[in-house]
Scaffold this active site. Structure first.
Site, short mmCIF file in Angstrom:
data_model
loop_
_atom_site.label_atom_id
_atom_site.label_comp_id
_atom_site.label_asym_id
_atom_site.label_seq_id
_atom_site.Cartn_x
_atom_site.Cartn_y
_atom_site.Cartn_z
CG ASP A 219 6.47 -75.98 16.62
OD1 ASP A 219 5.93 -76.15 17.73
OD2 ASP A 219 7.37 -76.69 16.16
CD GLU A 278 6.22 -74.04 21.08
OE1 GLU A 278 6.19 -74.99 21.88
OE2 GLU A 278 6.82 -74.08 20.01
#
Length: 538
Positions: A219, A278
């Site tokens: 993330d 990401e």
């Protein structure tokens, strides 16, 4: 299992899928599970790890290669689990460590790999480190970005940075210091200049790798390193600049050394464990840096998701994306929906386009990501009443559900598995967000065996993708096609997408394998239905 009406020779090879080549991630189809909305085992209305384990056969039958699980760690849930209080514990809402172990083992038994989220840019404000920092522990504060404020009394934030969620990216503590949070105030940013932060995350990664996971979706992989001195940006509405221009808090060159160290760690384990970024970068070239041979294995390609339903625009995005990743020897990833954006059935303007887009996605070179429920053709739920919404972004926006931020609940409504019952098979009780009554007709039960269903279309497309050697990783060319039609050629294979709202005629390019809509062809001419996709074998 009956094959869809529009399928020809869509069965997998008699002996199953061929053995995966080295680098399984290069052409894998990975299915995203939003944990709290997939399946509920205990009737509390919230999805959990045992529920996922019970429903894994659906994914094996669908034909995907791996499962990506959104965060299930101990968390106050200020941002849907992306605020982690303990990286080595399972939140009791979702089960316990034994449930995680059981899930990984069952997935492997079914031939599915498991990727889990890791959140290294920030922790929860309830993490033991941050609680100690708030109490004045200087060693703990060094693990975060604590700064003195500006102004005569230190009453102003240290710089002009804004939170992605709106408002200042700084919050003042009772003793007058300020701490940085690029997201919610409950998500303080870690300071990756601290060796303790590096050591802790290496330990966390080893913990889950030792349990057996096959990789990590990282993330905010672009966010851990901040520009030296934390300089001002000098303008407002900074969130609009993310992915468009260089920012002092995102996509700094220093993040790449972190990812190189993680790649070395992943490579030290057997079984081709992977790292997926990401990452938001100003252009495709900057994004490709995350997947250089000594860094991560994949990086999400959001440009394709953002493309409109237009043949020229989609081709441009595909070419740009592939040129960037090919330059560093990496595969491209493709995705149409996830837990943060409007489902593509709604975003693209209807189920016909969504089915065609899915077939295009699965025909492209590289790896594909599917979001739970897209195989059922689920639309965005756009009429949730304010009193049932639970997305933290909705409350931060002042109960404004008009924009993307604040209305993510619409793509997170729990899945319908059966056509009856209080939650259509999601669990023995209700569901944490209400499901539309019409969804009973879209359930897994209702669509299984229906030759016209979206579920059977996905099953057939995935079976063909595994069987045909020209699909997956490999070359791509662009055969000539009429205006409004996107044609792409793979070895022994052609995919044609009619993006127009009217039928288009073109010479039959080969033997039809699968179509998202009834196909009419005779006399050497094919009439492609409006907003449809067809696969052809040469």
């Amino acid at each position: 299992m009956p094959q869809p009406q529009y399928a020809v020779n869509a069965d997998p090879a008699a002996d199953g899928s061929p053995a995966a080549p080295a680098g399984w991630w290069r052409d894998a189809v990975i299915y995203q599970v939003y944990v709290r909305s997939f399946a509920d085992s205990d009737g509390d209305g919230i999805g959990d790890l045992p529920g996922i384990r019970q429903r894994l056969p659906h994914l094996a039958e669908l034909g995907v290669d791996a499962v990506w699980l959104t965060p299930f760690y101990a968390s106050p849930q200020a941002d849907g689990g992306y605020d982690v209080a303990d990286y080595r514990a399972v939140d009791p809402r979702f089960g316990d460590l034994q449930d995680a172990d059981d899930l990984v083992r069952e997935a492997h038994r079914l031939g599915l790999r498991v990727i889990v989220d890791i959140v290294p840019n920030h922790t929860s404000d309830q993490h033991a480190w941050f609680r100690a920092a708030l109490e004045g522990d200087e060693a703990a504060r060094a693990r975060y970005h604590f700064r003195a404020g500006q102004g005569s009394e230190g009453e102003l934030p240290p710089n002009d940075w804004e939170s992605v969620f709106g408002g200042p990216a700084w919050t003042r503590t009772p003793d007058g210091a300020w701490y940085l949070h690029l997201f919610a105030p409950e998500q303080p940013d870690l300071n990756w200049d601290s060796q303790e932060v590096h050591d802790e995350f290496e330990s966390v990664l080893r913990f889950w790798l030792d349990l057996g996971v096959d990789g990590f979706r990282i993330d905010v992989a672009h966010g851990m390193v901040k520009a030296e001195g934390l300089p001002d940006i000098g303008r407002k509405e900074q969130a609009q600049l993310i992915g468009a221009q260089e920012l002092p808090f995102f996509d700094q060159d220093g993040v790449h050394e972190i990812h190189r160290s993680w790649r070395r760690l992943l490579d030290s384990y057997e079984g081709e464990r992977v790292g997926v970024a990401e990452a938001w970068a100003p252009d495709a070239g900057r994004l490709a840096l995350y997947v250089r041979p000594d860094e991560l294995h994949q990086a999400f390609n959001f440009q394709f998701l953002r493309a409109s339903w237009d043949a020229v625009e989609m081709r441009a995005v595909i070419e740009e994306s592939m040129a960037a990743t090919t330059s560093v020897g990496a595969p491209t990833t493709w995705v149409l929906s996830n837990h943060d954006v409007v489902r593509h059935t709604t975003r693209l303007g209807g189920l016909d386009r969504a089915r065609a887009a899915a077939m295009l996605l699965l025909a492209l070179p590289g790896s594909a990501y599917l979001y739970q429920g897209e195989e059922l053709g689920l639309p965005e739920v756009t009429d949730l009443p304010d009193e049932v919404r639970q997305d933290p972004a909705f409350f931060r926006s002042g109960h404004d559900a008009s924009g993307q931020e604040g209305r993510r609940d619409g793509c997170r409504v729990p899945l319908p598995w059966e056509s009856e019952g209080p939650s259509y098979g999601f669990g023995p009780g209700g569901s944490w967000l209400p499901q539309p009554e019409a969804w009973k007709e879209l359930s897994v039960e209702a669509q299984t065996g229906d030759p016209r269903s979206t579920l059977e279309l996905y099953r057939s497309a995935l079976a063909l993708r595994h069987r045909l050697p020209g699909l997956g990783d490999g070359p791509l060319e662009w055969p000539e096609a009429p205006e409004g039609v996107l044609a792409l050629g793979r070895p022994g294979f052609v995919c044609t997408v009619n993006t127009l709202d009217e039928e288009v005629e073109l010479p039959v390019p080969g033997r039809p394998l699968l179509s998202s809509a009834p196909l009419d062809f005779s006399g050497g001419q094919a009439r492609l239905p409006a907003n449809s996709c067809t696969w052809w074998e040469l």
